[in-house]
Design an enzyme around this catalytic site. Structure first.
Site, PDB file in Angstrom:
ATOM      1  N   LYS A  20      11.882   8.883   3.152  1.00 16.32           N
ATOM      2  CA  LYS A  20      11.867   8.122   4.401  1.00 16.32           C
ATOM      3  C   LYS A  20      13.267   8.117   5.027  1.00 16.32           C
ATOM      4  O   LYS A  20      14.243   8.525   4.380  1.00 16.32           O
ATOM      5  CB  LYS A  20      11.359   6.708   4.102  1.00 16.32           C
ATOM      6  CG  LYS A  20       9.907   6.688   3.576  1.00 16.32           C
ATOM      7  CD  LYS A  20       9.441   5.269   3.306  1.00 16.32           C
ATOM      8  CE  LYS A  20       8.021   5.225   2.768  1.00 16.32           C
ATOM      9  NZ  LYS A  20       7.551   3.832   2.566  1.00 16.32           N
ATOM     10  N   TYR A  60      -0.454   5.942   8.412  1.00 16.13           N
ATOM     11  CA  TYR A  60      -0.575   4.579   7.875  1.00 16.13           C
ATOM     12  C   TYR A  60      -1.745   3.817   8.495  1.00 16.13           C
ATOM     13  O   TYR A  60      -1.714   2.578   8.525  1.00 16.13           O
ATOM     14  CB  TYR A  60       0.737   3.817   8.112  1.00 16.13           C
ATOM     15  CG  TYR A  60       1.849   4.184   7.134  1.00 16.13           C
ATOM     16  CD1 TYR A  60       1.687   4.042   5.754  1.00 16.13           C
ATOM     17  CD2 TYR A  60       3.081   4.654   7.599  1.00 16.13           C
ATOM     18  CE1 TYR A  60       2.710   4.364   4.861  1.00 16.13           C
ATOM     19  CE2 TYR A  60       4.110   4.968   6.704  1.00 16.13           C
ATOM     20  CZ  TYR A  60       3.919   4.819   5.339  1.00 16.13           C
ATOM     21  OH  TYR A  60       4.928   5.130   4.451  1.00 16.13           O
ATOM     22  N   PHE A  68       3.151  -6.276   9.063  1.00 19.54           N
ATOM     23  CA  PHE A  68       4.359  -5.451   9.033  1.00 19.54           C
ATOM     24  C   PHE A  68       4.165  -4.083   9.682  1.00 19.54           C
ATOM     25  O   PHE A  68       5.103  -3.283   9.730  1.00 19.54           O
ATOM     26  CB  PHE A  68       4.863  -5.297   7.585  1.00 19.54           C
ATOM     27  CG  PHE A  68       3.857  -4.682   6.640  1.00 19.54           C
ATOM     28  CD1 PHE A  68       3.684  -3.308   6.568  1.00 19.54           C
ATOM     29  CD2 PHE A  68       3.070  -5.490   5.819  1.00 19.54           C
ATOM     30  CE1 PHE A  68       2.764  -2.737   5.700  1.00 19.54           C
ATOM     31  CE2 PHE A  68       2.140  -4.927   4.941  1.00 19.54           C
ATOM     32  CZ  PHE A  68       1.989  -3.547   4.890  1.00 19.54           C
ATOM     33  N   ARG A  96       3.770   8.615  -8.388  1.00 16.96           N
ATOM     34  CA  ARG A  96       3.782   7.162  -8.160  1.00 16.96           C
ATOM     35  C   ARG A  96       4.640   6.469  -9.223  1.00 16.96           C
ATOM     36  O   ARG A  96       5.318   5.489  -8.947  1.00 16.96           O
ATOM     37  CB  ARG A  96       2.358   6.601  -8.175  1.00 16.96           C
ATOM     38  CG  ARG A  96       1.458   7.106  -7.039  1.00 16.96           C
ATOM     39  CD  ARG A  96       1.728   6.477  -5.698  1.00 16.96           C
ATOM     40  NE  ARG A  96       1.403   5.069  -5.644  1.00 16.96           N
ATOM     41  CZ  ARG A  96       1.389   4.353  -4.510  1.00 16.96           C
ATOM     42  NH1 ARG A  96       1.668   4.917  -3.342  1.00 16.96           N
ATOM     43  NH2 ARG A  96       1.103   3.078  -4.543  1.00 16.96           N
ATOM     44  N   THR A 102       5.467  -0.599  -5.169  1.00 21.97           N
ATOM     45  CA  THR A 102       5.687  -0.926  -3.754  1.00 21.97           C
ATOM     46  C   THR A 102       6.634  -2.119  -3.637  1.00 21.97           C
ATOM     47  O   THR A 102       7.484  -2.169  -2.742  1.00 21.97           O
ATOM     48  CB  THR A 102       4.343  -1.285  -3.068  1.00 21.97           C
ATOM     49  OG1 THR A 102       3.412  -0.226  -3.302  1.00 21.97           O
ATOM     50  CG2 THR A 102       4.522  -1.481  -1.571  1.00 21.97           C
ATOM     51  N   ARG A 113      12.512   3.175  -6.560  1.00 25.27           N
ATOM     52  CA  ARG A 113      12.488   1.995  -5.700  1.00 25.27           C
ATOM     53  C   ARG A 113      13.206   0.783  -6.299  1.00 25.27           C
ATOM     54  O   ARG A 113      13.124  -0.311  -5.746  1.00 25.27           O
ATOM     55  CB  ARG A 113      11.054   1.638  -5.314  1.00 25.27           C
ATOM     56  CG  ARG A 113      10.501   2.555  -4.227  1.00 25.27           C
ATOM     57  CD  ARG A 113       9.068   2.237  -3.947  1.00 25.27           C
ATOM     58  NE  ARG A 113       8.531   2.974  -2.807  1.00 25.27           N
ATOM     59  CZ  ARG A 113       7.252   2.964  -2.467  1.00 25.27           C
ATOM     60  NH1 ARG A 113       6.390   2.270  -3.188  1.00 25.27           N
ATOM     61  NH2 ARG A 113       6.832   3.641  -1.420  1.00 25.27           N
ATOM     62  N   ASN A 121      12.087   1.390   1.525  1.00 32.55           N
ATOM     63  CA  ASN A 121      11.914   1.739   0.112  1.00 32.55           C
ATOM     64  C   ASN A 121      11.990   3.229  -0.198  1.00 32.55           C
ATOM     65  O   ASN A 121      11.418   3.696  -1.159  1.00 32.55           O
ATOM     66  CB  ASN A 121      10.643   1.090  -0.426  1.00 32.55           C
ATOM     67  CG  ASN A 121       9.407   1.523   0.325  1.00 32.55           C
ATOM     68  OD1 ASN A 121       9.498   2.397   1.192  1.00 32.55           O
ATOM     69  ND2 ASN A 121       8.270   0.960   0.003  1.00 32.55           N
ATOM     70  N   HIS A 124       7.885   7.868  -0.008  1.00 32.49           N
ATOM     71  CA  HIS A 124       6.425   7.698  -0.007  1.00 32.49           C
ATOM     72  C   HIS A 124       5.798   8.655  -1.006  1.00 32.49           C
ATOM     73  O   HIS A 124       6.270   9.781  -1.167  1.00 32.49           O
ATOM     74  CB  HIS A 124       5.866   8.027   1.387  1.00 32.49           C
ATOM     75  CG  HIS A 124       4.373   8.223   1.387  1.00 32.49           C
ATOM     76  ND1 HIS A 124       3.503   7.161   1.457  1.00 32.49           N
ATOM     77  CD2 HIS A 124       3.602   9.342   1.266  1.00 32.49           C
ATOM     78  CE1 HIS A 124       2.248   7.625   1.403  1.00 32.49           C
ATOM     79  NE2 HIS A 124       2.292   8.938   1.285  1.00 32.49           N
ATOM     80  N   GLU A 135      -3.089  13.710   3.584  1.00 32.95           N
ATOM     81  CA  GLU A 135      -1.730  13.577   4.124  1.00 32.95           C
ATOM     82  C   GLU A 135      -1.056  14.938   4.274  1.00 32.95           C
ATOM     83  O   GLU A 135      -0.365  15.179   5.274  1.00 32.95           O
ATOM     84  CB  GLU A 135      -0.921  12.632   3.221  1.00 32.95           C
ATOM     85  CG  GLU A 135      -1.452  11.201   3.321  1.00 32.95           C
ATOM     86  CD  GLU A 135      -0.901  10.244   2.272  1.00 32.95           C
ATOM     87  OE1 GLU A 135      -0.022  10.645   1.468  1.00 32.95           O
ATOM     88  OE2 GLU A 135      -1.353   9.083   2.248  1.00 32.95           O
TER      89      GLU A 135
HETATM   90  N1  UDP Z   1       5.383  -2.180   3.481  1.00 36.27           N
HETATM   91  C1  UDP Z   1       6.133  -3.214   4.008  1.00 36.27           C
HETATM   92  N2  UDP Z   1       5.813  -4.504   3.645  1.00 36.27           N
HETATM   93  C2  UDP Z   1       4.800  -4.788   2.783  1.00 36.27           C
HETATM   94  C3  UDP Z   1       4.045  -3.728   2.250  1.00 36.27           C
HETATM   95  C4  UDP Z   1       4.363  -2.448   2.618  1.00 36.27           C
HETATM   96  O1  UDP Z   1       7.054  -2.993   4.777  1.00 36.27           O
HETATM   97  O2  UDP Z   1       4.573  -5.970   2.496  1.00 36.27           O
HETATM   98  C5  UDP Z   1       5.711  -0.784   3.863  1.00 36.27           C
HETATM   99  C6  UDP Z   1       6.517  -0.068   2.783  1.00 36.27           C
HETATM  100  O3  UDP Z   1       7.416   0.823   3.432  1.00 36.27           O
HETATM  101  C7  UDP Z   1       5.437   0.682   2.041  1.00 36.27           C
HETATM  102  C8  UDP Z   1       4.523   1.091   3.190  1.00 36.27           C
HETATM  103  O4  UDP Z   1       4.515  -0.054   4.044  1.00 36.27           O
HETATM  104  O5  UDP Z   1       5.971   1.777   1.330  1.00 36.27           O
HETATM  105  C9  UDP Z   1       3.112   1.423   2.796  1.00 36.27           C
HETATM  106  O6  UDP Z   1       2.542   0.358   2.089  1.00 36.27           O
HETATM  107  P1  UDP Z   1       1.643   0.632   0.809  1.00 36.27           P
HETATM  108  O7  UDP Z   1       1.013  -0.654   0.442  1.00 36.27           O
HETATM  109  O8  UDP Z   1       0.777   1.811   1.051  1.00 36.27           O
HETATM  110  O9  UDP Z   1       2.754   0.960  -0.314  1.00 36.27           O
HETATM  111  P2  UDP Z   1       3.138   2.329  -1.030  1.00 36.27           P
HETATM  112  O10 UDP Z   1       1.882   3.147  -1.165  1.00 36.27           O
HETATM  113  O11 UDP Z   1       4.183   3.004  -0.155  1.00 36.27           O
HETATM  114  O12 UDP Z   1       3.711   1.927  -2.352  1.00 36.27           O
HETATM  115 MG    MG Z   2       0.411   3.649   0.208  1.00 33.65          MG
END
Ligand code: UDP
Ligand code: MG
Length: 155
Positions: A20, A60, A68, A96, A102, A113, A121, A124, A135
């Site tokens: 990112k 997304y 958010f 992952r 996350t 992370r 973070n 992705h 994707e």
């Molecule tokens: N995100 C955020 N606040 C939250 C949850 C997610 O800003 O409370 C952002 C963060 O950048 C995250 C992205 O949204 O990586 C996608 O969210 P997801 O739940 O899919 O998490 P990921 O798959 O990236 O772990």
């Molecule tokens: Mg995700």
């Protein structure tokens, strides 16, 4: 696919990994690529890319109703990202794991992370093989995604 030593089904999968804008700014691209290479995964797509708003929203789309979401779209489009596709047995779950939770407070030591904020973070990774394919289809076009080659070190 066959069964691995752990008895878990071992399928060749594809995942979409993206450094990112904060990860690019912080100079973390090489480190992230290196983690995947060291695991022996196969690189099938790689580019630096300024993401248009429409693509960020499509990527997304499942999070559209979340509070958010607008901030997330601003963040992802705030500077160039590095788009990658990786292929390998169990690559979705491995990625992952390397990336970490996350919620950075839950991220295991050594994962990428650790010491970041949820909203910034670094990286992705697709959350399922189906989303990996979806994707990769969104972010790569014919000609900048190449999966039909062999890695010599994998025999
Ligand atoms: N995100 C955020 N606040 C939250 C949850 C997610 O800003 O409370 C952002 C963060 O950048 C995250 C992205 O949204 O990586 C996608 O969210 P997801 O739940 O899919 O998490 P990921 O798959 O990236 O772990
Ligand atoms: Mg995700």
């Amino acid at each position: 696919g066959g069964l691995g030593a752990s008895g878990v089904k071992r399928e060749v999968e594809e995942t979409y990994i993206m450094v990112k804008p904060d990860g690019v700014q912080r100079g973390l691209v090489g480190e992230i690529i290196s983690r995947f290479e060291k695991k022996g995964f196969k690189l099938t797509g790689l580019k630096l890319f300024q993401c248009p708003k429409e693509l960020a929203e499509e990527h997304y789309k499942d999070l559209k109703s979340r509070p958010f979401f607008p901030k997330l779209i601003n963040y992802i489009t705030s500077g160039p990202v590095v788009c990658m596709a990786w292929e390998g047995v169990g690559v979705v779950a491995s990625a992952r794991k390397l990336i970490g939770s996350t919620d950075p407070l839950q991220a295991e030591p050594g994962t990428r992370r650790v010491s970041v904020q949820t909203g910034r973070n670094v990286v992705h990774g697709s959350d399922s093989p189906e989303n990996g394919k979806r994707e990769i289809g969104l972010w790569f076009k014919e000609g900048d995604y190449v999966s039909g080659y062999q890695l010599k070190h994998l025999g």
